[in-house]
Design a protein around this motif. Structure first.
Motif, mmCIF file in Angstrom:
data_model
loop_
_atom_site.group_PDB
_atom_site.id
_atom_site.type_symbol
_atom_site.label_atom_id
_atom_site.label_comp_id
_atom_site.label_asym_id
_atom_site.label_seq_id
_atom_site.Cartn_x
_atom_site.Cartn_y
_atom_site.Cartn_z
ATOM 1 N N MET A 41 2.052 22.590 -12.950
ATOM 2 C CA MET A 41 1.725 21.904 -14.202
ATOM 3 C C MET A 41 2.559 20.634 -14.356
ATOM 4 N N CYS A 42 3.824 20.709 -13.945
ATOM 5 C CA CYS A 42 4.721 19.553 -14.057
ATOM 6 C C CYS A 42 4.248 18.369 -13.211
ATOM 7 N N GLN A 43 3.578 18.657 -12.125
ATOM 8 C CA GLN A 43 3.172 17.587 -11.217
ATOM 9 C C GLN A 43 2.122 16.657 -11.827
ATOM 10 N N VAL A 44 1.391 17.149 -12.818
ATOM 11 C CA VAL A 44 0.365 16.318 -13.467
ATOM 12 C C VAL A 44 0.707 16.006 -14.926
ATOM 13 N N CYS A 45 1.914 16.362 -15.337
ATOM 14 C CA CYS A 45 2.303 16.183 -16.732
ATOM 15 C C CYS A 45 2.644 14.721 -17.035
ATOM 16 N N GLU A 46 2.311 14.283 -18.227
ATOM 17 C CA GLU A 46 2.608 12.916 -18.649
ATOM 18 C C GLU A 46 4.100 12.672 -18.857
ATOM 19 N N HIS A 47 4.864 13.744 -19.040
ATOM 20 C CA HIS A 47 6.310 13.614 -19.282
ATOM 21 C C HIS A 47 7.138 13.677 -17.997
#
Length: 96
Positions: A87-93
């Motif tokens: 999820m982190c790999q595509v997160c805006e943050h």
């Protein structure tokens, strides 16, 4: 500067300085606009310590440091950590 002002207003300058690992005088001078040195390193430290973003995966407020740690190297031992990492790999943050 806004983060620092909010933290100092909500708590004390001494508590903020302790969290940042700097002297109370340094925080006081920055708030007064009289800090004699460059403030870029201090600004980065303030963001690392006090800035929070809402994590889309967990729904919790996390620091940029935790965000960077979660999105860093791919975890190999935990399926839950791997799902979070994906999820982190595509997160805006996600930090650069």
């Amino acid at each position: 500067m806004t983060l620092l002002q909010e933290q100092a207003a909500a708590r004390s300058i001494t508590a903020v300085a302790t969290d940042l690992g700097v002297s109370r005088t340094a925080v006081s001078l920055i708030l007064a606009g009289k800090y004699p040195g460059k403030t870029d390193k201090m600004a980065a430290r303030i963001v690392d310590v006090f800035a929070r973003v809402s994590c889309p995966y967990s729904g919790a407020l996390v620091s940029p440091a935790e965000c960077a740690q979660r999105s860093g190297d791919m975890p190999m031992g935990s399926p839950g950590a791997l799902r979070w990492w994906r999820m982190c790999q595509v997160c805006e943050h996600k930090p650069e």
